[in-house]
Motif scaffolding. Sequence first.
Motif, PDB file in Angstrom:
ATOM      1  N   SER A 137     -69.929 -33.066 -36.654  1.00  0.00           N
ATOM      2  CA  SER A 137     -71.849 -33.591 -36.322  1.00  0.00           C
ATOM      3  C   SER A 137     -71.626 -34.100 -37.869  1.00  0.00           C
ATOM      4  N   LYS A 138     -71.021 -34.871 -38.727  1.00  0.00           N
ATOM      5  CA  LYS A 138     -70.888 -35.766 -39.451  1.00  0.00           C
ATOM      6  C   LYS A 138     -71.821 -35.051 -40.755  1.00  0.00           C
ATOM      7  N   ARG A 139     -71.795 -33.384 -41.137  1.00  0.00           N
ATOM      8  CA  ARG A 139     -72.721 -32.630 -41.735  1.00  0.00           C
ATOM      9  C   ARG A 139     -72.103 -33.502 -43.234  1.00  0.00           C
ATOM     10  N   ASN A 140     -73.033 -33.310 -44.162  1.00  0.00           N
ATOM     11  CA  ASN A 140     -72.848 -33.361 -45.713  1.00  0.00           C
ATOM     12  C   ASN A 140     -72.465 -31.596 -46.056  1.00  0.00           C
ATOM     13  N   LEU A 141     -72.540 -31.230 -45.510  1.00  0.00           N
ATOM     14  CA  LEU A 141     -72.274 -29.483 -46.087  1.00  0.00           C
ATOM     15  C   LEU A 141     -72.387 -28.281 -44.918  1.00  0.00           C
ATOM     16  N   ILE A 142     -71.442 -27.682 -45.273  1.00  0.00           N
ATOM     17  CA  ILE A 142     -71.002 -26.359 -44.062  1.00  0.00           C
ATOM     18  C   ILE A 142     -72.480 -25.064 -44.398  1.00  0.00           C
ATOM     19  N   PRO A 143     -73.011 -24.947 -43.230  1.00  0.00           N
ATOM     20  CA  PRO A 143     -73.460 -24.082 -43.736  1.00  0.00           C
ATOM     21  C   PRO A 143     -73.108 -22.243 -43.933  1.00  0.00           C
ATOM     22  N   GLU A 144     -73.529 -21.727 -44.686  1.00  0.00           N
ATOM     23  CA  GLU A 144     -72.723 -20.439 -45.159  1.00  0.00           C
ATOM     24  C   GLU A 144     -73.513 -19.697 -44.373  1.00  0.00           C
ATOM     25  N   ILE A 145     -72.290 -18.371 -44.395  1.00  0.00           N
ATOM     26  CA  ILE A 145     -72.284 -17.120 -43.428  1.00  0.00           C
ATOM     27  C   ILE A 145     -73.077 -16.101 -44.236  1.00  0.00           C
ATOM     28  N   GLU A 146     -73.588 -15.433 -43.321  1.00  0.00           N
ATOM     29  CA  GLU A 146     -73.569 -14.045 -44.440  1.00  0.00           C
ATOM     30  C   GLU A 146     -74.246 -13.434 -43.201  1.00  0.00           C
ATOM     31  N   LEU A 147     -73.822 -11.947 -43.031  1.00  0.00           N
ATOM     32  CA  LEU A 147     -73.548 -10.828 -41.952  1.00  0.00           C
ATOM     33  C   LEU A 147     -74.171  -9.541 -42.360  1.00  0.00           C
ATOM     34  N   PHE A 148     -74.586  -9.569 -42.809  1.00  0.00           N
ATOM     35  CA  PHE A 148     -75.309  -8.084 -43.064  1.00  0.00           C
ATOM     36  C   PHE A 148     -74.929  -7.015 -42.784  1.00  0.00           C
ATOM     37  N   GLU A 149     -74.489  -5.853 -43.669  1.00  0.00           N
ATOM     38  CA  GLU A 149     -74.658  -4.634 -42.591  1.00  0.00           C
ATOM     39  C   GLU A 149     -75.155  -3.657 -43.121  1.00  0.00           C
ATOM     40  N   GLN A 150     -76.601  -3.932 -43.337  1.00  0.00           N
ATOM     41  CA  GLN A 150     -77.521  -2.695 -43.853  1.00  0.00           C
ATOM     42  C   GLN A 150     -78.931  -3.390 -43.353  1.00  0.00           C
ATOM     43  N   LYS A 151     -79.870  -3.226 -42.785  1.00  0.00           N
ATOM     44  CA  LYS A 151     -81.167  -4.514 -42.499  1.00  0.00           C
ATOM     45  C   LYS A 151     -81.657  -4.138 -43.993  1.00  0.00           C
ATOM     46  N   THR A 152     -81.450  -3.387 -44.729  1.00  0.00           N
ATOM     47  CA  THR A 152     -82.380  -3.036 -46.044  1.00  0.00           C
ATOM     48  C   THR A 152     -81.886  -4.396 -47.244  1.00  0.00           C
ATOM     49  N   ASP A 153     -81.004  -4.927 -47.308  1.00  0.00           N
ATOM     50  CA  ASP A 153     -80.219  -6.275 -47.967  1.00  0.00           C
ATOM     51  C   ASP A 153     -80.777  -6.582 -47.289  1.00  0.00           C
ATOM     52  N   PHE A 154     -80.848  -7.329 -46.075  1.00  0.00           N
ATOM     53  CA  PHE A 154     -81.478  -8.250 -45.559  1.00  0.00           C
ATOM     54  C   PHE A 154     -82.948  -8.567 -46.355  1.00  0.00           C
ATOM     55  N   LEU A 155     -83.361  -7.712 -46.178  1.00  0.00           N
ATOM     56  CA  LEU A 155     -84.962  -7.400 -45.939  1.00  0.00           C
ATOM     57  C   LEU A 155     -84.870  -8.115 -47.452  1.00  0.00           C
ATOM     58  N   SER A 156     -84.378  -7.656 -48.153  1.00  0.00           N
ATOM     59  CA  SER A 156     -84.152  -7.914 -50.188  1.00  0.00           C
ATOM     60  C   SER A 156     -84.306  -9.326 -50.261  1.00  0.00           C
ATOM     61  N   ARG A 157     -84.016 -10.002 -49.157  1.00  0.00           N
ATOM     62  CA  ARG A 157     -83.936 -11.434 -49.768  1.00  0.00           C
ATOM     63  C   ARG A 157     -85.109 -12.206 -48.596  1.00  0.00           C
ATOM     64  N   LEU A 158     -85.908 -11.877 -48.124  1.00  0.00           N
ATOM     65  CA  LEU A 158     -86.887 -12.789 -48.123  1.00  0.00           C
ATOM     66  C   LEU A 158     -87.752 -12.841 -48.945  1.00  0.00           C
ATOM     67  N   GLY A 159     -87.599 -12.846 -50.068  1.00  0.00           N
ATOM     68  CA  GLY A 159     -88.460 -13.524 -51.280  1.00  0.00           C
ATOM     69  C   GLY A 159     -88.180 -14.411 -51.745  1.00  0.00           C
ATOM     70  N   ASP A 160     -86.708 -15.123 -50.919  1.00  0.00           N
ATOM     71  CA  ASP A 160     -85.733 -15.520 -51.864  1.00  0.00           C
ATOM     72  C   ASP A 160     -86.408 -17.351 -51.611  1.00  0.00           C
ATOM     73  N   PHE A 161     -86.733 -17.291 -50.309  1.00  0.00           N
ATOM     74  CA  PHE A 161     -87.868 -18.261 -49.455  1.00  0.00           C
ATOM     75  C   PHE A 161     -89.555 -18.799 -49.638  1.00  0.00           C
ATOM     76  N   ASP A 162     -89.500 -19.938 -49.595  1.00  0.00           N
ATOM     77  CA  ASP A 162     -90.584 -20.230 -50.193  1.00  0.00           C
ATOM     78  C   ASP A 162     -91.146 -20.179 -48.602  1.00  0.00           C
ATOM     79  N   CYS A 163     -91.089 -19.640 -47.853  1.00  0.00           N
ATOM     80  CA  CYS A 163     -91.307 -19.351 -45.904  1.00  0.00           C
ATOM     81  C   CYS A 163     -90.806 -19.215 -45.582  1.00  0.00           C
ATOM     82  N   VAL A 164     -91.303 -17.841 -44.172  1.00  0.00           N
ATOM     83  CA  VAL A 164     -90.772 -16.934 -43.351  1.00  0.00           C
ATOM     84  C   VAL A 164     -91.620 -17.024 -42.214  1.00  0.00           C
ATOM     85  N   LEU A 165     -90.937 -17.621 -41.252  1.00  0.00           N
ATOM     86  CA  LEU A 165     -91.384 -17.376 -39.904  1.00  0.00           C
ATOM     87  C   LEU A 165     -90.394 -16.425 -38.840  1.00  0.00           C
TER      88      LEU A 165
END
Length: 251
Positions: A137-165
């Motif tokens: 698709s001629k992207r400039n960047l490759i998306p980073e892949i991250e799979l969370f083993e624990q949902k708590t680790d995922f939830l702890s990252r929500l604060g990294d964003f300007d908007c969560v939908l």
Amino acid sequence: MQQYFIKGPAQSPVTVEDKDTLKHMFSVLRLLEGDQVLLVFDDGIKRLARVLDREAHQFELLEELDDWLELPLQVTIASGFPKGDKLEFISQKATELGAHKIWAFPADWSVVKWDRKKLLKKADKLSKIALGAAEQSKRNLIPEIELFEQKTDFLSRLGDFDCVLVAYEESAKAGETKSLVQRVQQLEAGQKVLFIFGPEGGLSPAEIETFENLGAQTVGLGPRILRTETAPLYALSAISVLKELLVSDKA
């Protein structure tokens, strides 16, 4: 013209060392001295390059190209673990549609259960899929892949964003049609957006409450109920229309 992602800084001449990349360059395309390709380095800038030495796998960088195809927003797609190969499908298509990162987490209603070993293997496979899709698709960047083993680790990252939908089926059923458009239109270029999607069966009421308590906003994705692998693609397409096509049309 064929495009390849090359790890490291852009220095001419550059020696390509990745085995898969070399196989495609010289065994599939059968590149010869003088042939030209596009190389994208860690800075995301596309550069026109030509083969200097086929045997040594060396390329000369000719010029930088003013060709930036990334979405104005840094959109991270986060899916509750789906069944089968749906995550592979999501990773390929979301990459083509401009996702900045692709995440997955163990949702309450996820049927599949992956331990750390399986997650690492899965992430490696998804990274290769994203690489191929980014090149195509001629992207400039490759998306980073991250799979969370624990949902708590995922939830702890929500604060990294300007908007969560959060794509919520009940919002669509209730006829909610404005929140997605309004929220996306309010965002400015470069802001970080996390878009959360449930697995088959959706997100549980407890999860929705947790997300909302952490500052997330639920939105509907149109009047029809979408499959777990379709919803992220709808969202990315909508963001592209609102932040790329309509903006270009006004300009």
